[in-house]
Design a protein around this motif. Structure first.
Motif, mmCIF file in Angstrom:
data_model
loop_
_atom_site.group_PDB
_atom_site.id
_atom_site.type_symbol
_atom_site.label_atom_id
_atom_site.label_comp_id
_atom_site.label_asym_id
_atom_site.label_seq_id
_atom_site.Cartn_x
_atom_site.Cartn_y
_atom_site.Cartn_z
ATOM 1 N N VAL A 178 -11.098 -43.323 -26.302
ATOM 2 C CA VAL A 178 -11.341 -43.633 -25.486
ATOM 3 C C VAL A 178 -13.007 -42.210 -25.073
ATOM 4 O O VAL A 178 -11.413 -41.572 -25.307
ATOM 5 N N ALA B 159 -14.074 -39.998 -22.655
ATOM 6 C CA ALA B 159 -14.761 -39.565 -20.588
ATOM 7 C C ALA B 159 -15.771 -38.708 -20.677
ATOM 8 O O ALA B 159 -16.378 -39.376 -20.945
ATOM 9 N N GLY B 160 -15.015 -37.844 -20.099
ATOM 10 C CA GLY B 160 -15.761 -36.279 -20.081
ATOM 11 C C GLY B 160 -15.956 -35.862 -20.746
ATOM 12 O O GLY B 160 -17.047 -35.115 -20.978
ATOM 13 N N GLY B 161 -15.542 -35.701 -22.480
ATOM 14 C CA GLY B 161 -15.314 -35.010 -23.220
ATOM 15 C C GLY B 161 -15.600 -33.497 -23.011
ATOM 16 O O GLY B 161 -15.580 -33.133 -24.562
ATOM 17 N N GLN B 162 -14.621 -33.235 -22.751
ATOM 18 C CA GLN B 162 -14.921 -31.383 -22.792
ATOM 19 C C GLN B 162 -13.806 -31.091 -23.230
ATOM 20 O O GLN B 162 -12.450 -30.295 -23.462
ATOM 21 N N SER B 163 -12.093 -32.361 -23.684
ATOM 22 C CA SER B 163 -10.859 -32.043 -24.217
ATOM 23 C C SER B 163 -11.538 -32.778 -25.247
ATOM 24 O O SER B 163 -11.197 -31.900 -26.689
ATOM 25 N N LEU B 164 -11.701 -33.495 -26.127
ATOM 26 C CA LEU B 164 -11.969 -34.484 -26.893
ATOM 27 C C LEU B 164 -13.223 -33.907 -27.737
ATOM 28 O O LEU B 164 -13.085 -33.993 -29.266
ATOM 29 N N GLY C 40 -10.155 -25.792 -14.935
ATOM 30 C CA GLY C 40 -11.239 -25.521 -15.001
ATOM 31 C C GLY C 40 -12.010 -24.613 -15.159
ATOM 32 O O GLY C 40 -12.020 -23.317 -13.389
ATOM 33 N N THR D 33 -12.816 -36.146 -16.420
ATOM 34 C CA THR D 33 -12.809 -36.844 -15.269
ATOM 35 C C THR D 33 -10.839 -36.318 -15.088
ATOM 36 O O THR D 33 -9.723 -35.565 -16.232
ATOM 37 N N GLU E 70 -2.907 -28.857 -14.743
ATOM 38 C CA GLU E 70 -2.781 -28.891 -12.991
ATOM 39 C C GLU E 70 -3.211 -29.994 -12.789
ATOM 40 O O GLU E 70 -2.532 -30.666 -12.139
ATOM 41 N N ILE F 218 -5.978 -45.541 -19.784
ATOM 42 C CA ILE F 218 -6.034 -45.386 -17.893
ATOM 43 C C ILE F 218 -7.160 -46.389 -17.254
ATOM 44 O O ILE F 218 -8.414 -45.898 -17.521
ATOM 45 N N GLY G 179 -9.203 -20.439 -14.242
ATOM 46 C CA GLY G 179 -10.182 -21.151 -14.899
ATOM 47 C C GLY G 179 -10.031 -20.968 -15.993
ATOM 48 O O GLY G 179 -10.250 -22.462 -16.929
HETATM 49 C C1 LIG Z 1 -13.561 -24.657 -20.810
HETATM 50 C C2 LIG Z 1 -11.942 -25.532 -20.802
HETATM 51 C C3 LIG Z 1 -11.890 -24.784 -19.809
HETATM 52 C C4 LIG Z 1 -10.546 -25.754 -19.683
HETATM 53 N N1 LIG Z 1 -9.801 -25.147 -18.228
HETATM 54 C C5 LIG Z 1 -8.711 -26.037 -18.218
HETATM 55 C C6 LIG Z 1 -7.580 -26.184 -17.320
HETATM 56 O O1 LIG Z 1 -8.069 -24.880 -16.857
HETATM 57 N N2 LIG Z 1 -6.836 -27.096 -16.750
HETATM 58 C C7 LIG Z 1 -6.782 -28.040 -17.073
HETATM 59 O O2 LIG Z 1 -6.071 -28.940 -16.798
HETATM 60 N N3 LIG Z 1 -7.914 -28.633 -17.990
HETATM 61 C C8 LIG Z 1 -8.629 -27.568 -18.614
HETATM 62 N N4 LIG Z 1 -9.896 -27.756 -19.878
HETATM 63 C C9 LIG Z 1 -9.731 -29.531 -19.925
HETATM 64 C C10 LIG Z 1 -10.533 -30.326 -18.781
HETATM 65 O O3 LIG Z 1 -9.542 -30.457 -17.397
HETATM 66 C C11 LIG Z 1 -10.765 -31.449 -19.193
HETATM 67 O O4 LIG Z 1 -12.494 -32.703 -18.694
HETATM 68 C C12 LIG Z 1 -9.811 -32.575 -19.485
HETATM 69 O O5 LIG Z 1 -8.626 -32.463 -19.778
HETATM 70 C C13 LIG Z 1 -10.000 -34.014 -20.230
HETATM 71 O O6 LIG Z 1 -10.328 -34.496 -19.148
HETATM 72 P P1 LIG Z 1 -12.299 -35.371 -19.965
HETATM 73 O O7 LIG Z 1 -12.771 -36.372 -19.164
HETATM 74 O O8 LIG Z 1 -13.298 -34.228 -20.408
HETATM 75 O O9 LIG Z 1 -11.639 -36.330 -21.050
HETATM 76 P P2 LIG Z 1 -12.008 -36.386 -22.597
HETATM 77 O O10 LIG Z 1 -12.187 -34.790 -23.392
HETATM 78 O O11 LIG Z 1 -12.749 -37.600 -22.721
HETATM 79 O O12 LIG Z 1 -10.672 -36.988 -23.490
HETATM 80 C C14 LIG Z 1 -8.651 -36.425 -23.360
HETATM 81 C C15 LIG Z 1 -8.407 -36.913 -23.636
HETATM 82 O O13 LIG Z 1 -8.291 -38.408 -23.617
HETATM 83 C C16 LIG Z 1 -8.209 -39.817 -23.970
HETATM 84 N N5 LIG Z 1 -8.895 -40.424 -22.373
HETATM 85 C C17 LIG Z 1 -10.072 -39.539 -21.409
HETATM 86 N N6 LIG Z 1 -9.203 -41.020 -20.200
HETATM 87 C C18 LIG Z 1 -8.900 -41.576 -20.834
HETATM 88 C C19 LIG Z 1 -9.118 -43.088 -20.469
HETATM 89 N N7 LIG Z 1 -9.422 -43.023 -18.859
HETATM 90 N N8 LIG Z 1 -7.346 -43.948 -20.849
HETATM 91 C C20 LIG Z 1 -7.349 -43.397 -22.157
HETATM 92 N N9 LIG Z 1 -7.585 -42.866 -22.304
HETATM 93 C C21 LIG Z 1 -8.330 -41.962 -22.445
HETATM 94 C C22 LIG Z 1 -9.132 -39.684 -24.755
HETATM 95 O O14 LIG Z 1 -9.186 -40.409 -25.912
HETATM 96 C C23 LIG Z 1 -8.450 -37.886 -25.044
HETATM 97 O O15 LIG Z 1 -7.816 -38.340 -25.775
HETATM 98 C C24 LIG Z 1 -10.608 -27.138 -19.902
HETATM 99 C C25 LIG Z 1 -12.485 -27.451 -20.954
HETATM 100 C C26 LIG Z 1 -12.722 -26.756 -21.266
HETATM 101 C C27 LIG Z 1 -13.812 -26.817 -21.973
#
Ligand SMILES: Cc1cc2nc3c(=O)[nH]c(=O)nc-3n(C[C@H](O)[C@H](O)[C@H](O)COP(=O)(O)OP(=O)(O)OC[C@H]3O[C@@H](n4cnc5c(N)ncnc54)[C@H](O)[C@@H]3O)c2cc1C
Length: 276
Positions: free
Chosen positions: A30, A32-37, A102, A111, A124, A167, A191
């Motif tokens: 999956v 979602a926001g792509g920020q970690s994936l 972040g 997300t 957090e 989820i 952040g």
């Molecule tokens: C520069 C930077 C700084 C950051 N600092 C912090 C911080 O201080 N604290 C913090 O907590 N985070 C931080 N992050 C991470 C950020 O909060 C991400 O947004 C979060 O971890 C993942 O959310 P996402 O929606 O982007 O998920 P994605 O990147 O799209 O997905 C992350 C993972 O979760 C899975 N996934 C996503 N949604 C679902 C779902 N509904 N069901 C099953 N699996 C799913 C994906 O398959 C993947 O494995 C940072 C990111 C960046 C780029």
């Protein structure tokens, strides 16, 4: 680096997304926001054959009250929760915490559920879900189930999500009146992921302390009543019970010391807020 080749699916309904998850199994991920994936794809730490984008699914986009819980759908961005007008009243802990997740830019895309699914031990939102005793609602093609946060996080970036499941939402208990909440975090810069973060929740029944950044998953402890030396001793026991590690950012010893100090500060603040 560039990611390995993958197919990209953008389903029009939750059923279609679940069908694709069932069909591709472990080859699918999956997004979602792509920020970690996306960074993980770019570094080739993840090489899924298929990405299933859930961000166009209206069914996942709501923040709603259900009984004694606030349910946050998998399509809700962190910025949307931050801007939710009832946040401070219904989820005062998250009102304190969300600005530490972040940066404005990452919260605009990332997300709430994506952070929970990613399960970074320093994050957090998983910490808050643990501290509040929340639940994760999982859904596959054939069945849905709810898992308490305490069973959901099972290790370093590892969760109870099974193959073919995603989820659908997470639920946070509504803040009961007379409950005190406190949050503290030490990181290199605001952040950044926490080196150590603590949440304390105090009510008439007692105090809980949740800790991120030390062990391989967020941990939550019941703190015995009492102040002074008794509290110091309890925090010392908690600090030593955690599997603290040395890394580039801090030593295990420093992390344990932060648990003692931030733990005491958050517990004191939460108990004072509970009495006022
Ligand atoms: C520069 C930077 C700084 C950051 N600092 C912090 C911080 O201080 N604290 C913090 O907590 N985070 C931080 N992050 C991470 C950020 O909060 C991400 O947004 C979060 O971890 C993942 O959310 P996402 O929606 O982007 O998920 P994605 O990147 O799209 O997905 C992350 C993972 O979760 C899975 N996934 C996503 N949604 C679902 C779902 N509904 N069901 C099953 N699996 C799913 C994906 O398959 C993947 O494995 C940072 C990111 C960046 C780029």
């Amino acid at each position: 680096m560039k990611p390995a080749a993958f197919d990209f699916l953008r389903p029009d309904s939750l059923e279609e997304a679940l069908e694709a998850l069932a069909r591709f199994g472990a080859d699918a991920r999956v997004i979602a926001g792509g920020q970690s994936l996306v960074p993980m794809l770019n570094m080739r730490l993840a090489r899924p054959a298929v990405l299933i984008d859930i961000m166009r699914l209206d069914a996942l986009r709501s923040i709603r009250e259900e009984g004694a819980e606030i349910v946050v759908g998998a399509g809700v961005r962190q910025a949307a929760l931050e801007a939710w007008p009832q946040l401070a009243e219904k989820l005062p802990l998250l009102a304190k915490v969300i600005g530490w997740v972040g940066h404005v830019q990452t919260r605009a895309r990332g997300t709430v559920c994506g952070s929970i699914a990613h399960a970074d031990p320093s994050a957090e939102l998983p910490l808050s879900l643990m501290a509040l005793g929340g639940w994760v609602r999982l859904r596959g093609k054939r069945k849905a189930r709810s898992v308490p946060a305490s069973d959901f996080f099972v290790g370093m970036m590892t969760t109870a999500i099974a193959e073919g499941e995603m989820i659908e939402a997470v639920s946070f208990p509504l803040a009961a009146s007379g409950t005190g909440f406190a949050f503290r975090e030490i990181g290199r810069r605001h952040g950044d992921f926490a080196i150590v973060a603590c949440v304390a929740v105090a009510d008439a029944a007692g105090t809980r302390l949740a800790i991120a950044g030390v062990d391989d998953q967020p941990r939550c402890f019941a703190v015995p009543t009492g102040d002074g030396d008794a509290l110091d001793d309890a925090l010392n026991d908690i600090a030593w019970s955690l599997n603290a590690r040395d890394d580039l950012h801090a030593s295990a010893r420093y992390r344990r010391e932060l648990v003692r100090r931030l733990g005491r500060e958050t517990i004191t603040e939460a108990r004072a807020a509970c009495r006022s």
